[in-house]
Design a protein around this motif. Structure first.
Motif, short mmCIF file in Angstrom:
data_model
loop_
_atom_site.label_atom_id
_atom_site.label_comp_id
_atom_site.label_asym_id
_atom_site.label_seq_id
_atom_site.Cartn_x
_atom_site.Cartn_y
_atom_site.Cartn_z
N GLU A 174 0.83 -1.21 0.00
CA GLU A 174 0.00 0.00 0.00
C GLU A 174 0.87 1.26 0.00
N ASN A 175 1.96 1.23 0.76
CA ASN A 175 2.86 2.38 0.78
C ASN A 175 3.37 2.71 -0.62
N GLN B 159 0.55 4.21 -2.81
CA GLN B 159 0.26 5.60 -2.47
C GLN B 159 1.37 6.54 -2.93
N THR C 241 -3.17 3.28 -8.74
CA THR C 241 -4.57 3.13 -8.34
C THR C 241 -4.98 1.66 -8.27
#
Length: 365
Positions: free
Chosen positions: A139-140, A143, A148
């Motif tokens: 996720e890091n 982001q 996306t």
């Protein structure tokens, strides 16, 4: 300088954690590979080098030698560089040959998540830097690099279709050494409607603004893979055809919050050192632990998907940690033999703690 070449490559089928291989310990799982790869060359083998991550500890490489029935004189060395352990084993064997430490190695990795005695993961990084689980780290990356959920899902679907097409066309079969009665990857027992699953799947690591789901992430798996690496002159003396010639390798580090992006630095440095560009590389194999990682790496390096993981990868077949790097090289070994005009190929993998490893091979004529 001595030149190291890959003359054979094999892997086991990949099983799901708790699945077909649930009761098979790693040394038993990997032993058929040693028997297969050592055929006709046993007297020349200097050592077995294996990667392993989740246990059970001890020197699994040596244990596998003894399990396989190879001569007692054949030693073993086990490496833990987390997910890059199997690729590191191959890299180490190639450098040993270049440095004249030996001339013939079986190198790769094995993992049995099913039989691992460890209930939790090891520490990847000190708390002062951050020690995220790999899903949170994925996720890091998403982001930070603007990846996306749609970008991840689109890649996951592409990889899934490639994997199933490869399976149907029999492209994986030459890679596989049967274990017991299992001769296909367990994921191919039943086809899923991944497109529907991707639409329904919810973020599992960062609930509010997350993009990483079970459908665009790899599974947890059991499996083994290894290659036979020889000094080129010795290989030819034994009438063994070199397929991949080791050219160079680099390992590099990034912040442990973003291990998925670590292949970027390693690949960039490796190509620069060898006066090459992305356009010069015919095929890339980068481990598909998470779609966010692959999309980010492809985006940052401008790697076209037409060159990347062209027959599918771990998002479908699975990620047996210590073996995955060796699976990448095994895949390249067979891919270049199906294609014409290949000159350079590259395998890369990122590891917990922020370690990236990249290995460059020349394709022999």
């Amino acid at each position: 300088m001595k030149r190291a070449v890959v003359v054979q490559a094999k892997r086991t089928p990949i099983g799901k954690k708790g699945g077909t291989f649930r009761d098979i310990e790693p040394h038993i799982l990997a032993a058929p590979l040693l028997r297969e790869l050592s055929t006709g060359i046993t007297s020349e083998i200097d050592e077995i080098i294996f990667g392993n991550v989740v246990g059970p500890g001890g020197n699994i490489a040596r244990l596998t030698v003894l399990e396989s029935g190879l001569p007692l004189s054949v030693t073993g060395m086990t490496i833990d560089r987390q997910c890059s352990a199997g690729l590191e084993a191959i890299r180490t064997a190639c450098h040993f040959i270049q440095g004249k430490a030996g001339s013939c190695y079986i190198a790769g990795g094995v993992e049995s998540a099913s039989t691992s005695p460890f209930p939790g993961r090891a520490r990847f990084s000190p708390d002062r830097l951050g020690d995220p689980d790999m899903g949170v780290a994925a996720e890091n990356v998403a982001q930070k690099y603007g990846i996306t959920k749609k970008m991840q899902d689109d890649y996951a679907l592409l990889s899934y279709k490639r994997s199933w097409n490869s399976f149907r066309e029999g492209l994986y079969q030459p890679e596989i050494v049967e274990v017991g009665e299992m001769n296909i990857d367990e994921c191919f027992y039943k086809e899923r409607d991944l497109e529907k699953l991707l639409k329904r799947a919810k973020p599992i690591f960062c609930k509010e603004a997350g993009t990483v789901t079970a459908a665009n992430s790899c599974g947890i798996n059991d499996g083994a893979a290894a290659v036979l690496v020889m000094e080129e002159k010795l290989a030819k003396e034994h009438n063994m055809k070199p397929v991949l010639r080791f050219a160079d390798s680099i390992v590099s580090g990034v912040h442990p919050d973003y291990p998925g992006i670590s292949p970027v630095r390693a690949i960039h440095s490796l190509l620069n050192r060898n006066g090459l560009s992305i356009k010069d590389i015919d095929l890339f194999e980068i481990n598909e632990a998470f779609a966010s990682k692959i999309v980010a790496c492809a985006q940052e390096l401008s790697i076209p998907y037409e060159k990347l993981n062209v027959s599918g990868g771990a998002l479908t077949t699975g990620h047996p940690y210590g073996a995955s790097g060796a699976i990448l090289v095994t895949r390249l070994f067979y891919e270049v033999q199906r294609r014409k005009g290949m000159k350079y190929v590259l395998a890369s993998i990122g590891s917990a703690g922020g370690v990236g490893l990249a290995v460059l091979f020349e394709v022999t004529e």
